[in-house]
Every structure is written in structure tokens, then in C-alpha cells.
Scaffold this motif. Structure first.
Motif, PDB file in Angstrom:
ATOM      1  N   THR A   1       0.853  -1.178   0.000  1.00 37.43           N
ATOM      2  CA  THR A   1       0.000   0.000   0.000  1.00 37.43           C
ATOM      3  C   THR A   1       0.889   1.228   0.000  1.00 37.43           C
ATOM      4  OG1 THR A   1      -1.844   1.118   1.111  1.00 37.43           O
ATOM      5  CG2 THR A   1      -0.191   0.120   2.512  1.00 37.43           C
ATOM      6  N   ALA A   2       0.365   2.317  -0.573  1.00 36.34           N
ATOM      7  CA  ALA A   2       1.136   3.562  -0.642  1.00 36.34           C
ATOM      8  C   ALA A   2       0.201   4.721  -0.376  1.00 36.34           C
ATOM      9  CB  ALA A   2       1.817   3.700  -2.003  1.00 36.34           C
ATOM     10  N   GLY A   3      -0.222   4.826   0.899  1.00 38.52           N
ATOM     11  CA  GLY A   3      -1.047   5.940   1.324  1.00 38.52           C
ATOM     12  C   GLY A   3      -0.180   6.960   2.029  1.00 38.52           C
ATOM     13  N   THR A   4      -0.614   7.444   3.191  1.00 35.61           N
ATOM     14  CA  THR A   4       0.209   8.376   3.967  1.00 35.61           C
ATOM     15  C   THR A   4       1.587   7.770   4.201  1.00 35.61           C
ATOM     16  OG1 THR A   4      -1.765   9.221   5.073  1.00 35.61           O
ATOM     17  CG2 THR A   4       0.357   9.693   6.107  1.00 35.61           C
TER      18      THR A   4
ATOM     19  N   LEU B   1       4.915  12.621   1.669  1.00 34.30           N
ATOM     20  CA  LEU B   1       5.872  13.367   0.868  1.00 34.30           C
ATOM     21  C   LEU B   1       5.190  13.961  -0.357  1.00 34.30           C
ATOM     22  CD1 LEU B   1       7.841  13.003  -1.910  1.00 34.30           C
ATOM     23  CD2 LEU B   1       8.691  14.326   0.031  1.00 34.30           C
ATOM     24  N   TYR B   2       4.364  13.168  -1.035  1.00 36.05           N
ATOM     25  CA  TYR B   2       3.732  13.673  -2.256  1.00 36.05           C
ATOM     26  C   TYR B   2       2.715  14.766  -1.927  1.00 36.05           C
ATOM     27  CZ  TYR B   2       2.890  13.359  -7.254  1.00 36.05           C
ATOM     28  OH  TYR B   2       2.828  13.635  -8.607  1.00 36.05           O
ATOM     29  N   ARG B   3       2.058  14.664  -0.773  1.00 34.38           N
ATOM     30  CA  ARG B   3       1.166  15.736  -0.328  1.00 34.38           C
ATOM     31  C   ARG B   3       1.961  17.017  -0.099  1.00 34.38           C
ATOM     32  NH1 ARG B   3      -0.830  14.370   5.194  1.00 34.38           N
ATOM     33  NH2 ARG B   3       1.230  15.187   5.725  1.00 34.38           N
ATOM     34  N   TRP B   4       3.151  16.891   0.505  1.00 35.57           N
ATOM     35  CA  TRP B   4       3.999  18.069   0.724  1.00 35.57           C
ATOM     36  C   TRP B   4       4.406  18.684  -0.608  1.00 35.57           C
ATOM     37  CZ3 TRP B   4       8.951  19.335  -0.761  1.00 35.57           C
ATOM     38  CH2 TRP B   4       9.504  20.479  -0.168  1.00 35.57           C
ATOM     39  N   VAL B   5       4.781  17.843  -1.575  1.00 33.87           N
ATOM     40  CA  VAL B   5       5.138  18.341  -2.900  1.00 33.87           C
ATOM     41  C   VAL B   5       3.959  19.104  -3.513  1.00 33.87           C
ATOM     42  CG1 VAL B   5       5.670  17.633  -5.277  1.00 33.87           C
ATOM     43  CG2 VAL B   5       6.907  16.599  -3.371  1.00 33.87           C
ATOM     44  N   LYS B   6       2.773  18.556  -3.362  1.00 28.55           N
ATOM     45  CA  LYS B   6       1.579  19.226  -3.891  1.00 28.55           C
ATOM     46  C   LYS B   6       1.382  20.589  -3.240  1.00 28.55           C
ATOM     47  CE  LYS B   6      -3.376  18.458  -4.730  1.00 28.55           C
ATOM     48  NZ  LYS B   6      -3.834  19.800  -4.333  1.00 28.55           N
TER      49      LYS B   6
ATOM     50  N   ILE C   1      10.100  17.800 -10.598  1.00 29.25           N
ATOM     51  CA  ILE C   1       9.869  17.686  -9.155  1.00 29.25           C
ATOM     52  C   ILE C   1       8.801  16.635  -8.869  1.00 29.25           C
ATOM     53  CG2 ILE C   1       9.009  18.896  -7.110  1.00 29.25           C
ATOM     54  CD1 ILE C   1      10.318  21.443  -8.253  1.00 29.25           C
ATOM     55  N   PHE C   2       7.712  16.676  -9.639  1.00 26.54           N
ATOM     56  CA  PHE C   2       6.639  15.704  -9.421  1.00 26.54           C
ATOM     57  C   PHE C   2       7.133  14.280  -9.690  1.00 26.54           C
ATOM     58  CE2 PHE C   2       3.425  19.193 -10.823  1.00 26.54           C
ATOM     59  CZ  PHE C   2       3.615  19.851  -9.621  1.00 26.54           C
ATOM     60  N   ARG C   3       7.912  14.124 -10.768  1.00 25.74           N
ATOM     61  CA  ARG C   3       8.405  12.774 -11.093  1.00 25.74           C
ATOM     62  C   ARG C   3       9.438  12.318 -10.062  1.00 25.74           C
ATOM     63  NH1 ARG C   3       8.583   9.706 -16.371  1.00 25.74           N
ATOM     64  NH2 ARG C   3       9.560   7.758 -15.688  1.00 25.74           N
ATOM     65  N   ALA C   4      10.342  13.204  -9.676  1.00 26.75           N
ATOM     66  CA  ALA C   4      11.379  12.824  -8.708  1.00 26.75           C
ATOM     67  C   ALA C   4      10.760  12.427  -7.378  1.00 26.75           C
ATOM     68  CB  ALA C   4      12.367  13.965  -8.520  1.00 26.75           C
ATOM     69  N   GLY C   5       9.645  13.076  -7.009  1.00 26.00           N
ATOM     70  CA  GLY C   5       8.953  12.681  -5.787  1.00 26.00           C
ATOM     71  C   GLY C   5       8.466  11.242  -5.869  1.00 26.00           C
ATOM     72  N   GLN C   6       7.825  10.886  -6.962  1.00 25.82           N
ATOM     73  CA  GLN C   6       7.316   9.524  -7.117  1.00 25.82           C
ATOM     74  C   GLN C   6       8.468   8.519  -7.249  1.00 25.82           C
ATOM     75  OE1 GLN C   6       3.946   8.845  -9.651  1.00 25.82           O
ATOM     76  NE2 GLN C   6       3.241  10.966  -9.506  1.00 25.82           N
ATOM     77  N   GLU C   7       9.519   8.902  -7.963  1.00 25.78           N
ATOM     78  CA  GLU C   7      10.665   8.005  -8.102  1.00 25.78           C
ATOM     79  C   GLU C   7      11.383   7.820  -6.765  1.00 25.78           C
ATOM     80  OE1 GLU C   7      11.935   8.523 -12.784  1.00 25.78           O
ATOM     81  OE2 GLU C   7      12.940   9.781 -11.287  1.00 25.78           O
TER      82      GLU C   7
ATOM     83  N   GLY D   1       0.365  24.398  -6.560  1.00 18.46           N
ATOM     84  CA  GLY D   1      -0.681  25.409  -6.672  1.00 18.46           C
ATOM     85  C   GLY D   1      -2.057  24.772  -6.663  1.00 18.46           C
ATOM     86  N   ASN D   2      -2.838  25.043  -7.699  1.00 17.33           N
ATOM     87  CA  ASN D   2      -4.203  24.511  -7.779  1.00 17.33           C
ATOM     88  C   ASN D   2      -4.287  23.192  -8.536  1.00 17.33           C
ATOM     89  OD1 ASN D   2      -5.357  26.700  -6.364  1.00 17.33           O
ATOM     90  ND2 ASN D   2      -5.388  27.946  -8.230  1.00 17.33           N
ATOM     91  N   LEU D   3      -3.155  22.632  -8.913  1.00 15.23           N
ATOM     92  CA  LEU D   3      -3.183  21.364  -9.646  1.00 15.23           C
ATOM     93  C   LEU D   3      -3.716  20.246  -8.762  1.00 15.23           C
ATOM     94  CD1 LEU D   3       0.255  21.380 -11.535  1.00 15.23           C
ATOM     95  CD2 LEU D   3      -1.984  22.065 -12.410  1.00 15.23           C
ATOM     96  N   THR D   4      -4.496  19.354  -9.347  1.00 16.88           N
ATOM     97  CA  THR D   4      -4.946  18.152  -8.655  1.00 16.88           C
ATOM     98  C   THR D   4      -3.838  17.103  -8.725  1.00 16.88           C
ATOM     99  OG1 THR D   4      -5.893  17.140 -10.645  1.00 16.88           O
ATOM    100  CG2 THR D   4      -7.331  18.625  -9.359  1.00 16.88           C
ATOM    101  N   TYR D   5      -4.001  16.040  -7.927  1.00 18.90           N
ATOM    102  CA  TYR D   5      -3.028  14.946  -8.014  1.00 18.90           C
ATOM    103  C   TYR D   5      -3.005  14.360  -9.429  1.00 18.90           C
ATOM    104  CZ  TYR D   5      -2.222  14.835  -2.958  1.00 18.90           C
ATOM    105  OH  TYR D   5      -1.851  15.149  -1.670  1.00 18.90           O
ATOM    106  N   GLN D   6      -4.164  14.242 -10.058  1.00 17.29           N
ATOM    107  CA  GLN D   6      -4.218  13.697 -11.410  1.00 17.29           C
ATOM    108  C   GLN D   6      -3.440  14.585 -12.381  1.00 17.29           C
ATOM    109  OE1 GLN D   6      -6.821  14.127  -9.374  1.00 17.29           O
ATOM    110  NE2 GLN D   6      -7.584  12.028  -9.031  1.00 17.29           N
ATOM    111  N   GLN D   7      -3.576  15.887 -12.243  1.00 16.74           N
ATOM    112  CA  GLN D   7      -2.834  16.805 -13.108  1.00 16.74           C
ATOM    113  C   GLN D   7      -1.339  16.754 -12.819  1.00 16.74           C
ATOM    114  OE1 GLN D   7      -5.166  20.238 -11.967  1.00 16.74           O
ATOM    115  NE2 GLN D   7      -6.207  20.331 -13.959  1.00 16.74           N
ATOM    116  N   MET D   8      -0.987  16.599 -11.543  1.00 17.80           N
ATOM    117  CA  MET D   8       0.433  16.443 -11.203  1.00 17.80           C
ATOM    118  C   MET D   8       1.011  15.199 -11.851  1.00 17.80           C
ATOM    119  SD  MET D   8       0.269  17.380  -7.128  1.00 17.80           S
ATOM    120  CE  MET D   8       1.946  16.784  -6.798  1.00 17.80           C
ATOM    121  N   ASN D   9       0.255  14.093 -11.810  1.00 15.76           N
ATOM    122  CA  ASN D   9       0.737  12.849 -12.400  1.00 15.76           C
ATOM    123  C   ASN D   9       0.933  13.001 -13.903  1.00 15.76           C
ATOM    124  OD1 ASN D   9       0.525  11.742  -9.849  1.00 15.76           O
ATOM    125  ND2 ASN D   9      -1.451  10.752 -10.237  1.00 15.76           N
ATOM    126  N   ALA D  10      -0.015  13.683 -14.551  1.00 16.07           N
ATOM    127  CA  ALA D  10       0.106  13.906 -15.993  1.00 16.07           C
ATOM    128  C   ALA D  10       1.330  14.774 -16.306  1.00 16.07           C
ATOM    129  CB  ALA D  10      -1.166  14.558 -16.527  1.00 16.07           C
TER     130      ALA D  10
END
Length: 494
Positions: free
Chosen positions: A261-264, A310-315, A376-382, A320-329
Motif C-alpha cells: 500500500t502507498a497511502g500516507t 511526501l507527495y502531499r507536501w510536494v503538492k 519535481i513531481f516525477r522525482a517525488g514519485q521516483e 498550486g491549484n493542480l490536482t493529483y491527477q494533473q500532477m501525475n500527468a
């Protein structure tokens, strides 16, 4: 006939109503919609209010009822999943004495380390399969040392799910699984550890009666039933920590089966029938939901505190106003390896897999002329995927070698980039299912109420996607990331 599942998470409480005959979701809701706060009075501390958990549970159940599609009177049993390792203290009137010290709180690390040395490493590892570390027993010892007036009023200690069950039923119970996650359980004697109790000076009367995970833990009180629009007397028939429950919801019950699982936080959880342990207690072994004296089923758990956090902190910091889905894209626009940008996802308390060190979260190799939000978004997930690989290698050292990992298509596994990075980092295929903790808790209630067997409970579970490793060069990214981590660990040790 319906079942109600409650999943008490760090960020919210989610509830689900499941149809018994089809084992399918009827309705679900969560509260709050935004992430619940963590109270941090000092660096490394993390607390939440049990009273607020109960209020959130009531709101979530009310929202679920409001969605309609079922009659609440048809709910016949309740199951509860909960954030692990938290400490809840109540007096003889079942009143909460202080905020819960939750799983990612680091204040008791030194207490646990001292207990490990003084009880003896061999005694702790061979009997509890873990060091006392920063777990519930050490947190209780911290209260005893630092808040003696509170400690003197304690009637019972509980895990978070025990508290929700108490509020529903007025009864307080525990299980081998719950006691083991608190480092109170002796696997050699199948009972509360005398070594831990005597060392910390705890009274036996503080511990609730121990019952199997799948059993009656009390019945809903009339006033609670009226407030929640439930039927008086329906039983709570299942209670388990969120990670054993996640494994249950993915039908991970047999030795060799593995869930993630990969939640909080991020977790890899494998089932074993061997009373084994990691000599450094970097990964931890607890009693699984189907643990029994004559059929040992252990959950070997790797936990990374800083994944979704961590990904919440990056967001919050960059999106800004980007959603998680937009960040992933957006992250998909950056290449594998994020052009050298590396992120350490360790800013949420002491990390057990790093020997309880607080490494912190870091961004490395930032090039102001090259790196963009996408990087930044990709490095967070990686970085999160790399942390999973680092932890899985520790599990492999201890004999856990998965050939496939099951996960729910939720949280970070909603990101195809993260899922592929996870698979490429670990080298292990992932099978994704439509499941979540509250649905697993509902099905657990059905097992506990003997409405169906575990195999029947998951007879309709289907793999919705299988992701295979790809040779995309992630190994080079991982080795670079690992080198940075080891440099930090070396500095902390010097």
C-alpha cells in the motif's frame, strides 16, 4: 444482508457498506474530505484526538447513509481497520485521558532502544520478534515517565481501533495481532510479554481481554445505534490494524503472499509461517489476522513513513491549484531519472528501516536552468519507489522474496507512473485490485460473524491490471538515489 466496514486512517475515516451475497460495494464515504490534522507540539511528535476520530466516524457513516441505495437496518455486523501502533488511554469511565500518540511519533525512540539493550536483544527478538523500538509499549513508557498524573488514571490502554469499538459497544477487547503490533506479545508463550511488563513496570490490569481478530468484540449500544441509525445489538466481529487488514482485503493470507500500500505511509507486507525476525528490527513481524497457536501466520512489515505524506507536501509546496491527477500527468513529461533530480521521502518521523534515524526529506541536484515542476513531481514519485526498493531488499535479506505483489488501485497506485516506477525499482510485477481498507474491514466482519469463510469472502475478487517490469534504466536512478541516502546515514552515524 449488509456489512459495515470502518477504516480509521491518519487522514480521514472511510466507511463502506458491502453486500454479503455479492461481496460487492453498495456505498462508501469518508470524512473529512480534506486531510485530518496531525498535532505536532514538538519536532518528531505526532498526536491526534480520539474524540475527533469518533466524531469523524459518525459523520462518515451519516454520509454513507445519505447516499442511499440500502436500508441501514440490513447491516448485520461491523468490522474495523485502523492506523497501527497508536496509544489510546482511558479511565474507568471510558473517558480519554490525553491525545493519542500515533504511529509516526518519534518521542519514544530512546526509551525503546534502552529497553532493547536492557531486556536483551536475543530475548526481545526471539520472543517478541521485534525490538521495543518506537512502538506502543515504548509510548506508554514515555507517558509513565513524563506524565505520571495521566498514567495513574489509566484503566485500559488501547489501539485506535479498540477505541472505536469501545465507543460503539462499551466493551474493550484486544487480540494477539493488536498486542504484537504494540510489542506487548510474547510469541513463545502466546500471551502478554512478562519481560516487557516487568521492565517498564506496567500493571497487567491495564490490558483488555484478548480475543481472536475474527470474533465478537461487543454489540452496538442502544444510544449509539439510534445516533448512527443502526440496529441495536449488531456485533463488531473484526478488528485489525490497517496493514494486516489491507493484506486481508487483497486475500493475502497464506505464507509467501505479499501485499503493498502507498497511502500516507508506504508498506510492503508479506505473510510467513516462520517465527523469524530481522536482527536490526528494520522490518517487523506481527501476528497476522489469521494467526493461531496451531497455525502461525505472521505478517512481515516494511513501513516507510514518508510516502503519500511526501507527495502531499510536494503538492502543497509546488503544485498550486493542480490536482493529483494533473500532477501525475505533468510528471509524465519528465524522463526516467528526472534529469538527475533526487528526492529523499523521509520527513515524517524516525524511519524503522533506517534504524530509527530521522533522515529528513531532501531535494538533491537541483538545476535551476533545467528542472521544472514536471521533474519535481516525477522525482517525488521516483524517490518513493526507490525507498520501497531499499526496504524490499531488507525483506529479501530476511527470506521474503515475492514473485508478485498485490495492491489496491488507490492512493499512489492510482498513478501509472508511480506504479511502473515501483515495479521497475523492485523488479516484481504488481497486480492491482479494486479494494480499500473499509471494504476489507466489512468483509472481515462477515468472516468474524461466520457468514462466510475467507475464500468465500474474496471469491469475486478480480485482478484489474497487472504491471510487469520494464527495462527503462531505473536501476541507474536507484543506485544514484541509494548513494545519496547512504551518505546521509553515514553522516548521522558519525
Amino acid at each position: 444482508m449488509l456489512l459495515l466496514g470502518i477504516d480509521l486512517g491518519t487522514s480521514s475515516v472511510k466507511v463502506s457498506v458491502v453486500d454479503v451475497e455479492k461481496q460487492q460495494l453498495v456505498a462508501s464515504a469518508q470524512y473529512p474530505e480534506t486531510e485530518a490534522a496531525i498535532i505536532s507540539l514538538q519536532t518528531g511528535w505526532a498526536e491526534q484526538s480520539p474524540e475527533e476520530w469518533w466524531q469523524q466516524t459518525g459523520h462518515a457513516i451519516a454520509l454513507c447513509h445519505k447516499k442511499g441505495g440500502y436500508d441501514p437496518a440490513d447491516i448485520t455486523a461491523i468490522g474495523i481497520a485502523y492506523q497501527m501502533h497508536g496509544l489510546v488511554l482511558v479511565d474507568k469511565n471510558q473517558q480519554v485521558l490525553r491525545n493519542s500518540i500515533i504511529w509516526c511519533d518519534s518521542r519514544a525512540v530512546e526509551i525503546g532502544d534502552k529497553a532493547f539493550d536492557e531486556i536483551g536483544h536475543e530475548a526481545c527478538l526471539s520472543h517478541m520478534l521485534n525490538s521495543p523500538g518506537n512502538f506502543t509499549a515504548s509510548k506508554l513508557a514515555w507517558v509513565k515517565q513524563n506524565e505520571p498524573a495521566v498514567y495513574e488514571q489509566i484503566d485500559k490502554i488501547m489501539l485506535p481501533g479498540d477505541y472505536i469499538a469501545m465507543k460503539l459497544t462499551g466493551e474493550i477487547t484486544t487480540s494477539a495481532s493488536a498486542l504484537s503490533e504494540g510489542i506487548f506479545f510474547d510469541f513463545q508463550f502466546n500471551g502478554i510479554s512478562k519481560d516487557v511488563i516487568e521492565y517498564f513496570g506496567f500493571d497487567d490490569s491495564l490490558f483488555p481481554v484478548m480475543k481472536p481478530v475474527f470474533s465478537a468484540h461487543g454489540r452496538v449500544k442502544p444510544d449509539v445505534a439510534a445516533a448512527l441509525k443502526l440496529t441495536t445489538g449488531i456485533p463488531v466481529t473484526y478488528k485489525a490494524g490497517d496493514q494486516p487488514n489491507n493484506a486481508l482485503s487483497l486475500n493475502v493470507l497464506k505464507p509467501g503472499e505479499v501485499a503493498a500500500t502507498a497511502g500516507t505511509s508506504g508498506v510492503i507486507y508479506g505473510v510467513s509461517d516462520d517465527l523469524a525476525y530481522d536482527p536490526q528490527s528494520r522490518v517487523n513481524t506481527f501476528a497476522h489476522v489469521n494467526y493461531a497457536n496451531d497455525a502461525k501466520r505472521l505478517g512481515v512489515l516494511l513501513c516507510i513513513n514518508g510516502t503519500g505524506s511526501l507527495y502531499r507536501w510536494v503538492k502543497n509546496a509546488f503544485a498550486g491549484n493542480l490536482t493529483y491527477q494533473q500532477m501525475n500527468a505533468e510528471a509524465e513529461k519528465a524522463p526516467v531519472g528526472s534529469n538527475g533530480l533526487r528526492i529523499m521521502p523521509f520527513g515524517n518521523g524516525a524511519e524503522r528501516m533506517l534504524n530509527n534515524k530521522q533522515v529528513g526529506a531532501h531535494l538533491h541536484n537541483i538545476d535551476l536552468n533545467l528542472h521544472t515542476l514536471a521533474h519535481i513531481f516525477r522525482a517525488g514519485q521516483e524517490g518513493i519507489a526507490a525507498a520501497f526498493r531499499y526496504g524490499l531488499d531488507i525483506m529479501r535479506e530476511n527470506g521474503m522474496n515475492p514473485t508478485v505483489i498485490r495492491a489496491g488501485k488507490s492512493n499512489l497506485f492510482l498513478s501509472s507512473l508511480f506504479t511502473q516506477s515501483f515495479v521497475n525499482a523492485t523488479g516484481v510485477p504488481v497486480e492491482l485490485y479494486n479494494n480499500d481498507g473499509s471494504m476489507g474491514a466489512a468483509l472481515g466482519a462477515g468472516i468474524g460473524a461466520e457468514i462466510f469463510t475467507p475464500s468465500e469472502a474474496f471469491s469475486n475478487a478480480k485482478v484489474i491490471q497487472r504491471v510487469e517490469p520494464q527495462g527503462d534504466g531505473f536501476e541507474e536512478t536507484y543506485q544514484s538515489w541509494k548513494g545519496i541516502l547512504q551518505e546521509h546515514l553515514s553522516k548521522l552515524s558519525s
